[in-house]
Scaffold this motif. Structure first.
Motif, mmCIF file in Angstrom:
data_model
loop_
_atom_site.group_PDB
_atom_site.id
_atom_site.type_symbol
_atom_site.label_atom_id
_atom_site.label_comp_id
_atom_site.label_asym_id
_atom_site.label_seq_id
_atom_site.Cartn_x
_atom_site.Cartn_y
_atom_site.Cartn_z
ATOM 1 N N SER A 1 0.818 -1.247 0.094
ATOM 2 C CA SER A 1 -0.076 -0.025 0.155
ATOM 3 C C SER A 1 0.771 1.353 -0.266
ATOM 4 C CB SER A 1 -0.890 -0.013 1.180
ATOM 5 O OG SER A 1 -0.089 0.211 2.422
ATOM 6 N N LEU A 2 1.980 1.296 0.794
ATOM 7 C CA LEU A 2 2.981 2.445 0.416
ATOM 8 C C LEU A 2 3.462 2.728 -0.766
ATOM 9 C CD1 LEU A 2 4.964 1.934 3.979
ATOM 10 C CD2 LEU A 2 3.458 3.724 3.445
ATOM 11 N N VAL A 3 3.781 1.566 -1.202
ATOM 12 C CA VAL A 3 4.344 1.623 -2.843
ATOM 13 C C VAL A 3 3.441 2.070 -3.899
ATOM 14 C CG1 VAL A 3 5.170 0.304 -4.664
ATOM 15 C CG2 VAL A 3 5.780 -0.058 -2.537
ATOM 16 N N VAL A 4 1.894 1.620 -3.637
ATOM 17 C CA VAL A 4 0.948 2.249 -4.424
ATOM 18 C C VAL A 4 0.648 3.593 -4.296
ATOM 19 C CG1 VAL A 4 -1.391 2.034 -4.924
ATOM 20 C CG2 VAL A 4 -0.187 0.059 -4.702
ATOM 21 N N THR A 5 0.640 4.236 -2.747
ATOM 22 C CA THR A 5 0.277 5.233 -2.747
ATOM 23 C C THR A 5 1.480 6.309 -3.207
ATOM 24 O OG1 THR A 5 -0.770 4.671 -0.667
ATOM 25 C CG2 THR A 5 -0.173 6.902 -0.673
ATOM 26 N N PHE A 6 2.682 5.912 -2.628
ATOM 27 C CA PHE A 6 3.830 6.843 -3.356
ATOM 28 C C PHE A 6 3.822 6.975 -4.851
ATOM 29 C CE2 PHE A 6 5.735 6.608 0.926
ATOM 30 C CZ PHE A 6 6.354 7.824 1.088
ATOM 31 N N VAL A 7 3.488 5.879 -5.633
ATOM 32 C CA VAL A 7 3.412 6.248 -6.950
ATOM 33 C C VAL A 7 2.231 7.253 -7.256
ATOM 34 C CG1 VAL A 7 2.889 4.811 -9.120
ATOM 35 C CG2 VAL A 7 4.486 3.717 -7.466
ATOM 36 N N TYR A 8 1.387 6.933 -6.725
ATOM 37 C CA TYR A 8 0.047 7.817 -7.140
ATOM 38 C C TYR A 8 0.386 9.373 -6.729
ATOM 39 C CZ TYR A 8 -4.245 9.843 -5.881
ATOM 40 O OH TYR A 8 -5.404 10.874 -5.799
ATOM 41 N N ILE B 1 -0.091 16.718 0.855
ATOM 42 C CA ILE B 1 -1.261 16.181 1.975
ATOM 43 C C ILE B 1 -2.384 15.663 1.483
ATOM 44 C CG2 ILE B 1 -2.407 17.007 4.000
ATOM 45 C CD1 ILE B 1 -0.197 18.869 4.369
ATOM 46 N N ASN B 2 -2.999 16.236 0.435
ATOM 47 C CA ASN B 2 -4.288 15.777 -0.049
ATOM 48 C C ASN B 2 -4.368 14.358 -0.706
ATOM 49 O OD1 ASN B 2 -5.574 18.024 0.977
ATOM 50 N ND2 ASN B 2 -5.536 19.058 -0.626
ATOM 51 N N SER B 3 -3.165 14.093 -1.385
ATOM 52 C CA SER B 3 -2.869 12.973 -2.087
ATOM 53 C C SER B 3 -2.690 11.815 -1.100
ATOM 54 C CB SER B 3 -1.654 12.992 -3.065
ATOM 55 O OG SER B 3 -1.879 14.086 -3.961
ATOM 56 N N PHE B 4 -2.135 12.028 -0.159
ATOM 57 C CA PHE B 4 -1.809 10.847 0.754
ATOM 58 C C PHE B 4 -2.808 10.725 1.570
ATOM 59 C CE2 PHE B 4 2.964 11.458 0.526
ATOM 60 C CZ PHE B 4 3.279 10.288 0.602
ATOM 61 N N SER B 5 -3.942 11.367 1.691
ATOM 62 C CA SER B 5 -5.432 11.239 2.569
ATOM 63 C C SER B 5 -6.290 10.778 1.612
ATOM 64 C CB SER B 5 -5.886 12.467 3.194
ATOM 65 O OG SER B 5 -5.665 13.518 2.206
ATOM 66 N N LEU C 1 -4.728 -0.385 -3.658
ATOM 67 C CA LEU C 1 -4.544 -0.596 -2.288
ATOM 68 C C LEU C 1 -3.965 0.659 -1.678
ATOM 69 C CD1 LEU C 1 -5.563 -2.457 0.203
ATOM 70 C CD2 LEU C 1 -3.356 -3.199 0.045
ATOM 71 N N PHE C 2 -4.564 1.715 -1.522
ATOM 72 C CA PHE C 2 -4.030 3.006 -1.074
ATOM 73 C C PHE C 2 -3.843 2.877 0.434
ATOM 74 C CE2 PHE C 2 -5.437 6.495 -4.440
ATOM 75 C CZ PHE C 2 -4.738 5.684 -5.199
ATOM 76 N N TYR C 3 -2.853 3.555 0.826
ATOM 77 C CA TYR C 3 -2.745 3.470 2.455
ATOM 78 C C TYR C 3 -4.028 3.602 3.088
ATOM 79 C CZ TYR C 3 -0.055 3.998 6.799
ATOM 80 O OH TYR C 3 0.241 3.777 8.070
#
Length: 309
Positions: free
Chosen positions: A82-89, A236-240, A260-262
């Protein structure tokens, strides 16, 4: 009567009601906000910090387990994914959104006819982008029988592949949705462009500077504080981000957990698996990640952000 006697008399006279500061009205207006902040913000923050050190399933009393939740993160492969998916996003979506927002702001700043209409139309996706309705629409557009495949069929490319059903393209569709919600940074960029003195462009044009040189030497340096502001908010908005991935994937995380976002994984742990203690620990890890990235951005800003003193 002398001035000294008048001053002495004024000191002895009782204060009038108008001279006495009355804070009762201010406290009355601040009271609901203070109570709301304590009950709805500070209270849950303290509670989640406590629960992050417990084993809690919402049905039984919280059992103190110390750092076990944080130790579990080291071997949690779904968390790592999920961290990998979120960081790519974030790494793809944030620059893409800011580039589109800046390009459109530059276009609107050229004095187009009907600029107010265009500005409202471009801002509309930001109001709707995080809504359930737009996420459902996005799911239909990129489905097997969706609009994207229909448009490809017009140019001779016939396919029934679901773009959101493939692990290779599912995340890309959500990134496109994120880039599409460029309205808020675009309006902020436009406001920043309107603050740049026109005399600077006129002087540069007189010296023979072309459009690209004027953008690189005048617009971009003077716009760096606005870029920095939009960058911090966008990260900030992207991580949330949660709604888009939850609706498009049906809450499962998509094919092969490609969506699978964080925040989605945090939701699954807390409200699907009822591991609320572990979910609280995940929430605090997210706070630390966002805080660390924000601090890094502020530290790096001294090398590229130029403030007009």
């Amino acid at each position: 009567m002398s001035v000294a006697e008048l001053q002495r008399l004024a000191r002895r006279s009782p204060r009038t009601p108008q001279a006495t500061p009355d804070n009762k009205a201010a406290l009355a207006f601040l009271g609901p906000w203070v109570l709301g902040a304590l009950a709805l913000t500070l209270g849950p923050i303290i509670a989640s910090l406590y629960l992050s050190f417990t084993d809690y399933n919402l049905l039984q009393n919280a059992n103190w387990i110390g750092l076990a939740n944080f130790e579990r993160m080291l071997t949690d492969t779904r968390l790592h994914h999920s961290l990998v998916v979120t960081f790519v996003y974030v790494l793809v979506g944030v620059p893409g959104q800011l580039l589109v927002a800046l390009a459109l702001a530059l276009l609107l700043d050229r004095g187009l006819r009907g600029r107010a209409i265009y500005r409202s139309a471009f801002y509309l996706p930001s109001l709707l982008g995080a809504s359930v309705a737009i996420a459902v629409l996005w799911r239909l557009v990129f489905g097997g029988q969706g609009l994207v495949n229909a448009m490809l069929g017009l140019v001779g490319i016939h396919t029934t592949t679901s773009w959101i059903g493939s692990p290779d393209t599912a995340l890309g569709t959500i990134i496109l949705l994120h880039i599409w919600t460029f309205g808020s940074p675009m309006v902020i960029f436009l406001a920043g462009l309107r603050q740049i003195p026109v005399e600077l462009y006129e002087a540069a044009a007189t010296d023979g500077a072309g459009p690209w040189l004027r953008f690189r030497a005048i617009t971009l340096p003077l716009l760096t504080p606005i870029i920095f502001f939009n960058l911090v908010l966008a990260i900030i908005n992207s991580f949330s981000s949660f709604t888009q991935a939850f609706i498009v994937s049906g809450g499962s995380g998509g094919p092969s957990d490609s969506l699978l976002f964080y925040t989605l994984y945090l939701y699954q742990e807390g409200f699907s698996s009822f591991r609320m203690g572990y979910a609280s620990a995940l929430a605090w890890l997210l706070v630390l990640i966002i805080g660390a990235l924000t601090a890094v951005n502020f530290w790096l800003s001294k090398y590229w952000v130029h403030y007009d003193n």
